[in-house]
Motif scaffolding. Sequence first.
Motif, PDB file in Angstrom:
ATOM      1  N   LEU A 184       1.040  -1.404   0.164  1.00  0.00           N
ATOM      2  CA  LEU A 184      -0.353   0.262  -0.087  1.00  0.00           C
ATOM      3  C   LEU A 184       0.726   1.352  -0.344  1.00  0.00           C
ATOM      4  N   ASP A 185       1.985   1.105   0.031  1.00  0.00           N
ATOM      5  CA  ASP A 185       3.036   2.360   0.388  1.00  0.00           C
ATOM      6  C   ASP A 185       4.064   2.050  -0.978  1.00  0.00           C
ATOM      7  N   PRO A 186       3.793   1.998  -2.285  1.00  0.00           N
ATOM      8  CA  PRO A 186       4.861   1.035  -3.105  1.00  0.00           C
ATOM      9  C   PRO A 186       5.648   2.617  -3.709  1.00  0.00           C
ATOM     10  N   LEU A 187       5.356   3.947  -2.920  1.00  0.00           N
ATOM     11  CA  LEU A 187       6.188   5.099  -3.047  1.00  0.00           C
ATOM     12  C   LEU A 187       6.753   6.169  -2.552  1.00  0.00           C
ATOM     13  N   ASP A 188       6.991   5.309  -1.645  1.00  0.00           N
ATOM     14  CA  ASP A 188       7.068   5.795  -0.368  1.00  0.00           C
ATOM     15  C   ASP A 188       6.465   7.806  -0.317  1.00  0.00           C
ATOM     16  N   ILE A 189       6.171   8.577   1.089  1.00  0.00           N
ATOM     17  CA  ILE A 189       6.267   9.756   1.219  1.00  0.00           C
ATOM     18  C   ILE A 189       6.506  10.414  -0.040  1.00  0.00           C
ATOM     19  N   GLU A 190       8.239  10.426  -0.112  1.00  0.00           N
ATOM     20  CA  GLU A 190       9.101  10.573  -1.018  1.00  0.00           C
ATOM     21  C   GLU A 190       8.490  10.493  -2.591  1.00  0.00           C
ATOM     22  N   GLY A 191       8.281   9.855  -3.167  1.00  0.00           N
ATOM     23  CA  GLY A 191       7.085   9.718  -4.671  1.00  0.00           C
ATOM     24  C   GLY A 191       5.696  10.058  -4.086  1.00  0.00           C
ATOM     25  N   LEU A 192       4.942   9.842  -3.283  1.00  0.00           N
ATOM     26  CA  LEU A 192       3.981  10.480  -3.294  1.00  0.00           C
ATOM     27  C   LEU A 192       4.220  12.075  -3.679  1.00  0.00           C
ATOM     28  N   THR A 193       4.976  12.749  -2.740  1.00  0.00           N
ATOM     29  CA  THR A 193       5.368  13.969  -2.683  1.00  0.00           C
ATOM     30  C   THR A 193       5.917  14.354  -4.195  1.00  0.00           C
ATOM     31  N   ALA A 194       6.325  13.024  -4.848  1.00  0.00           N
ATOM     32  CA  ALA A 194       6.977  14.369  -5.443  1.00  0.00           C
ATOM     33  C   ALA A 194       5.934  13.595  -6.585  1.00  0.00           C
ATOM     34  N   LEU A 195       4.717  12.560  -6.603  1.00  0.00           N
ATOM     35  CA  LEU A 195       3.502  12.600  -7.744  1.00  0.00           C
ATOM     36  C   LEU A 195       2.596  13.552  -7.994  1.00  0.00           C
ATOM     37  N   TRP A 196       2.623  14.651  -6.122  1.00  0.00           N
ATOM     38  CA  TRP A 196       1.343  15.729  -6.282  1.00  0.00           C
ATOM     39  C   TRP A 196       1.705  16.342  -7.187  1.00  0.00           C
ATOM     40  N   SER A 197       3.470  16.986  -7.048  1.00  0.00           N
ATOM     41  CA  SER A 197       3.742  18.219  -7.338  1.00  0.00           C
ATOM     42  C   SER A 197       3.813  17.649  -9.065  1.00  0.00           C
ATOM     43  N   GLU A 198       4.080  16.828  -9.203  1.00  0.00           N
ATOM     44  CA  GLU A 198       3.903  16.785 -10.806  1.00  0.00           C
ATOM     45  C   GLU A 198       2.204  16.935 -11.459  1.00  0.00           C
ATOM     46  N   ALA A 199       1.236  16.456 -10.523  1.00  0.00           N
ATOM     47  CA  ALA A 199       0.354  16.924 -10.838  1.00  0.00           C
ATOM     48  C   ALA A 199      -0.106  18.136 -11.283  1.00  0.00           C
ATOM     49  N   HIS A 200       0.366  18.502 -10.953  1.00  0.00           N
ATOM     50  CA  HIS A 200      -0.211  19.950  -9.810  1.00  0.00           C
ATOM     51  C   HIS A 200       0.594  20.639 -10.799  1.00  0.00           C
ATOM     52  N   ALA A 201       1.565  20.619 -10.713  1.00  0.00           N
ATOM     53  CA  ALA A 201       2.771  21.467 -12.231  1.00  0.00           C
ATOM     54  C   ALA A 201       1.633  21.112 -13.722  1.00  0.00           C
ATOM     55  N   ALA A 202       1.619  20.129 -13.944  1.00  0.00           N
ATOM     56  CA  ALA A 202       0.562  19.751 -14.891  1.00  0.00           C
ATOM     57  C   ALA A 202      -0.482  20.930 -15.054  1.00  0.00           C
ATOM     58  N   ALA A 203      -1.335  20.667 -14.079  1.00  0.00           N
ATOM     59  CA  ALA A 203      -2.504  21.647 -13.616  1.00  0.00           C
ATOM     60  C   ALA A 203      -2.142  23.634 -14.120  1.00  0.00           C
ATOM     61  N   ASP A 204      -0.896  23.854 -13.838  1.00  0.00           N
ATOM     62  CA  ASP A 204      -0.495  25.178 -13.427  1.00  0.00           C
ATOM     63  C   ASP A 204      -0.367  25.372 -14.855  1.00  0.00           C
ATOM     64  N   THR A 205       0.082  24.655 -15.829  1.00  0.00           N
ATOM     65  CA  THR A 205       0.227  24.841 -17.233  1.00  0.00           C
ATOM     66  C   THR A 205      -0.588  25.311 -17.716  1.00  0.00           C
ATOM     67  N   VAL A 257      -1.509  -5.209  -8.216  1.00  0.00           N
ATOM     68  CA  VAL A 257      -0.171  -5.381  -8.579  1.00  0.00           C
ATOM     69  C   VAL A 257       0.469  -5.785 -10.239  1.00  0.00           C
ATOM     70  N   ALA A 258      -0.792  -5.358 -11.080  1.00  0.00           N
ATOM     71  CA  ALA A 258      -0.103  -5.065 -12.828  1.00  0.00           C
ATOM     72  C   ALA A 258       0.173  -3.909 -12.822  1.00  0.00           C
ATOM     73  N   MET A 259      -0.064  -2.966 -12.006  1.00  0.00           N
ATOM     74  CA  MET A 259       0.190  -1.034 -11.685  1.00  0.00           C
ATOM     75  C   MET A 259       2.211  -1.036 -12.147  1.00  0.00           C
ATOM     76  N   ASP A 260       2.181   0.066 -12.666  1.00  0.00           N
ATOM     77  CA  ASP A 260       3.491  -0.089 -12.820  1.00  0.00           C
ATOM     78  C   ASP A 260       4.025   1.225 -12.261  1.00  0.00           C
ATOM     79  N   HIS A 261       4.726   0.898 -10.102  1.00  0.00           N
ATOM     80  CA  HIS A 261       4.804   1.376  -9.654  1.00  0.00           C
ATOM     81  C   HIS A 261       5.606   2.599  -9.281  1.00  0.00           C
ATOM     82  N   ASP A 262       7.037   1.915 -10.655  1.00  0.00           N
ATOM     83  CA  ASP A 262       8.254   2.537 -10.603  1.00  0.00           C
ATOM     84  C   ASP A 262       8.074   4.030 -11.493  1.00  0.00           C
ATOM     85  N   HIS A 263       6.711   3.400 -12.259  1.00  0.00           N
ATOM     86  CA  HIS A 263       6.537   5.237 -13.427  1.00  0.00           C
ATOM     87  C   HIS A 263       4.965   5.342 -12.576  1.00  0.00           C
ATOM     88  N   PRO A 264       4.557   4.983 -12.094  1.00  0.00           N
ATOM     89  CA  PRO A 264       3.041   6.383 -11.448  1.00  0.00           C
ATOM     90  C   PRO A 264       2.539   6.969 -12.481  1.00  0.00           C
TER      91      PRO A 264
END
Length: 426
Positions: A278-299, A342-349
């Motif tokens: 349930l924690d495949p990204l670590d809190i660091e990866g989750l934070t990075a995904l959050w920033s990426e998603a919102h940066a796209a919205a900013d653009t 299990v089939a999701m690509d958690h290395d590249h969320p």
Amino acid sequence: MSLDVTSTSPADWKYVSEGGSTIVFSYTGPVSPCFTGTVIRLRKTSITSDQSSLPIHSDRPELEQPDDPTILFQHRVTQRLIPSEYLPRLVSVSVNEPWLRQLRKMSNEARPAVRREKDGIAVTKTKAVLADDLVGGEGFVVEIKPKWGFLPSATHLSPRSKLVKTTTCRFCMHAHMKSTSGEDVSLGYCPLDLYSGDESRVTKAIHYLWDGWVGSSGQINNLRIFVGGSILKPSLLVSFSHFTPSLTDLRDAFTSALLPALMQTPVLQKLSNLQRTLDPLDIEGLTALWSEAHAAADTQMQTSLGTEPAQPLSMRPLGDGQRDPSMSDWDDFLDVYLTKHVAMDHDHPDVANLRYYCLAYLLSASFKDCSLMIRVKHGRQVNVAVVDLDVKPIDRLHKWALLDAEIVRTYEGIAQPTLCVDRWAM
């Protein structure tokens, strides 16, 4: 229609223990088909200086409140992940303000002073949780809070934290940080030993839990021992046991009684696997995904407006603006987790799955913070139950991200870092 606890006297309920948000009492009154062998779990609230002088609104019509979220969360979520035989029976019961105020007044002296100063029973609640009494009865009961049972994948870790986080587990790093500020902690105890399934390592974990329990006079919450429904304090060890009353002999006897249960139960490996997946990204990866998603919205917003937004979404803290998941949200989440995770690509969320990963982290946090209740009777295990599986609010995500960074900063300069071995690493 729920049972009404106010049909009993507050004097029939004895203080057992408490955590950060709830307080537990066991029924000790006359034999009752509804309440004998049960405990009641009540919500707490912060205390203000003048709260004790507030009037009792006994004449005020009570508004109907929903069942405690713990009950719904267990029925709809945790029972889909952990077999019901390892979960306590939970039912909703009715309470009222006069009854709760009287119970608070009668029980306050039994509570630890540090708790009394901060919070108390939330007297305005109209619902509580009734559960099987897991600490009363014959024999003794051990409560263990195992904590984090895995090392994170290095995939989403920063260059600064990668070596630290993949060498030393979160609990050991956090314990070090707490110890530097003078807190009592279970130094030496590593959850990965407890989860390992290796007899020598599990024995080592029990020994360190015991030593921490004795050394802190029972104040560390990773280990608690109950006898006859009451918390056992280390100072009472001599009167508790017929063994030669040395701490070493008592620790060895305790370990011998507890070890078979921890070696045989499938619960520990189940918890470790749930925490990890349930924690495949670590809190660091989750934070990075959050920033990426919102940066796209900013653009997108900048393209639409022709100028940069005054308050970029990418600057919002992790979880900000997200609503807490409803039970329907949890149903939908588990449908995906149990069939597609299990089939999701958690290395590249995918940023489209941001909400999914936020909920996954919340659920992982519940399993990282739960407790095991182990009853030992006549020198053998009777049963093991998983308790304190509370749903976590989504606004905790930012706090956890900040805490994670602080823990790493405190630990990264240590001369001899602890080497934690994750036997079940994927």
